[in-house]
Design a protein around this motif. Structure first.
Motif, mmCIF file in Angstrom:
data_model
loop_
_atom_site.group_PDB
_atom_site.id
_atom_site.type_symbol
_atom_site.label_atom_id
_atom_site.label_comp_id
_atom_site.label_asym_id
_atom_site.label_seq_id
_atom_site.Cartn_x
_atom_site.Cartn_y
_atom_site.Cartn_z
ATOM 1 N N PRO A 289 37.718 76.559 52.613
ATOM 2 C CA PRO A 289 37.586 75.496 51.614
ATOM 3 C C PRO A 289 37.570 75.998 50.164
ATOM 4 O O PRO A 289 38.034 75.308 49.264
ATOM 5 C CB PRO A 289 36.254 74.831 51.965
ATOM 6 N N ASP A 290 37.057 77.199 49.941
ATOM 7 C CA ASP A 290 37.002 77.717 48.571
ATOM 8 C C ASP A 290 38.184 78.622 48.236
ATOM 9 O O ASP A 290 38.154 79.363 47.248
ATOM 10 C CB ASP A 290 35.678 78.430 48.316
ATOM 11 N N SER A 291 39.246 78.540 49.005
ATOM 12 C CA SER A 291 40.446 79.337 48.736
ATOM 13 C C SER A 291 41.021 78.959 47.371
ATOM 14 O O SER A 291 41.013 77.788 46.985
ATOM 15 C CB SER A 291 41.489 79.065 49.827
ATOM 16 N N PRO A 292 41.554 79.941 46.638
ATOM 17 C CA PRO A 292 42.141 79.638 45.331
ATOM 18 C C PRO A 292 43.528 79.000 45.429
ATOM 19 O O PRO A 292 44.116 78.638 44.412
ATOM 20 C CB PRO A 292 42.229 81.020 44.661
ATOM 21 N N LEU A 293 44.051 78.836 46.631
ATOM 22 C CA LEU A 293 45.383 78.245 46.797
ATOM 23 C C LEU A 293 45.357 76.743 46.531
ATOM 24 O O LEU A 293 44.329 76.078 46.716
ATOM 25 C CB LEU A 293 45.901 78.496 48.216
ATOM 26 N N SER A 294 46.498 76.224 46.139
ATOM 27 C CA SER A 294 46.616 74.777 45.942
ATOM 28 C C SER A 294 46.459 74.070 47.288
ATOM 29 O O SER A 294 46.680 74.680 48.347
ATOM 30 C CB SER A 294 47.986 74.441 45.346
ATOM 31 N N PRO A 295 46.100 72.802 47.277
ATOM 32 C CA PRO A 295 45.980 72.061 48.544
ATOM 33 C C PRO A 295 47.280 72.084 49.359
ATOM 34 O O PRO A 295 47.244 72.202 50.581
ATOM 35 C CB PRO A 295 45.625 70.642 48.110
#
Length: 79
Positions: A29-35
């Motif tokens: 959930p806290d990944s820096p990738l875009s949704p």
């Protein structure tokens, strides 16, 4: 004694497991990738998890290069 089909399946599972482990952070959930990119990785990882059960091993030449280039899908492109 292990048969060749079992060996192929285990080789694929080992590589698949490593790819899943290496990409764990991309679906958190806290990944820096875009949704959108996170969704691509979720779909890619689902394909990897399903792979041993969905792949037909019959008639396939088996090498590490084949695993990487033909059996495993390419990961989503980085942005």
């Amino acid at each position: 004694m292990i048969n060749f089909e079992t060996f192929k399946l285990e080789s694929l599972r080992q590589r698949r497991n490593q790819l899943l482990k290496d990409s764990d952070w991309k679906v958190l959930p806290d990944s820096p990738l875009s949704p959108e990119k996170r969704t691509e990785w979720i779909e890619y990882r689902k394909y990897l998890r399903d792979l041993p059960e969905t792949f037909d091993f019959s008639g396939n030449v088996w090498t590490d290069a084949i695993i990487e280039s033909r059996i495993l899908p390419p990961p989503p492109l980085e942005q």
